[in-house]
Design a protein around this motif. Structure first.
Motif, PDB file in Angstrom:
ATOM      1  N   ARG A   1       0.754   4.157  -2.865  1.00 45.27           N
ATOM      2  CA  ARG A   1       0.551   5.580  -2.587  1.00 45.27           C
ATOM      3  C   ARG A   1       1.675   6.420  -3.166  1.00 45.27           C
ATOM      4  O   ARG A   1       1.427   7.492  -3.734  1.00 45.27           O
TER       5      ARG A   1
ATOM      6  N   GLU B   1       0.825  -1.209   0.000  1.00 45.99           N
ATOM      7  CA  GLU B   1       0.000   0.000   0.000  1.00 45.99           C
ATOM      8  C   GLU B   1       0.856   1.255   0.000  1.00 45.99           C
ATOM      9  O   GLU B   1       0.536   2.240  -0.688  1.00 45.99           O
ATOM     10  N   ARG B   2       1.946   1.246   0.758  1.00 46.03           N
ATOM     11  CA  ARG B   2       2.852   2.392   0.798  1.00 46.03           C
ATOM     12  C   ARG B   2       3.433   2.643  -0.599  1.00 46.03           C
ATOM     13  O   ARG B   2       3.488   3.780  -1.074  1.00 46.03           O
TER      14      ARG B   2
END
Length: 94
Positions: free
Chosen positions: A89, A85-86
């Motif tokens: 993003r 997810e990081r």
């Protein structure tokens, strides 16, 4: 039984003297261990109870070990998901 004799020496400023003291000793013999035998059935029951306790403890240990392994796998999975997810993003922000 003859009582042992102990010699005691004492020095005083005035003179040296020697005194013999007779000491009486009462000897008591404890009950031999073999005379306090437990019935075999009692010993067998105690051994069975101990074996049962060991089996329960081993089962608990195995359960705890499996739980710890599962928690480690969940933690690894969550860390991987957070990393993904990081990175997503960061990719979107660019």
């Amino acid at each position: 039984m003859a009582a042992p004799t102990a010699s005691v020496f004492a020095k005083t400023p005035k003179e040296d003297f020697r005194v013999t003291i007779d000491i009486g000793v009462d000897v008591t013999h404890p009950m031999p261990v073999t005379s306090t035998i437990f019935p075999a059935s009692t010993v067998v029951e105690e051994l069975r109870a101990l074996r049962d306790r060991v089996e329960v403890a081993e089962a608990e240990r195995a359960t705890l070990h499996a739980t710890v392994r599962l928690m480690g796998e969940v933690e690894t999975s969550l860390c991987n998901r957070m990393r993904d997810e990081r990175q997503t993003r960061i990719g979107i922000a660019r």
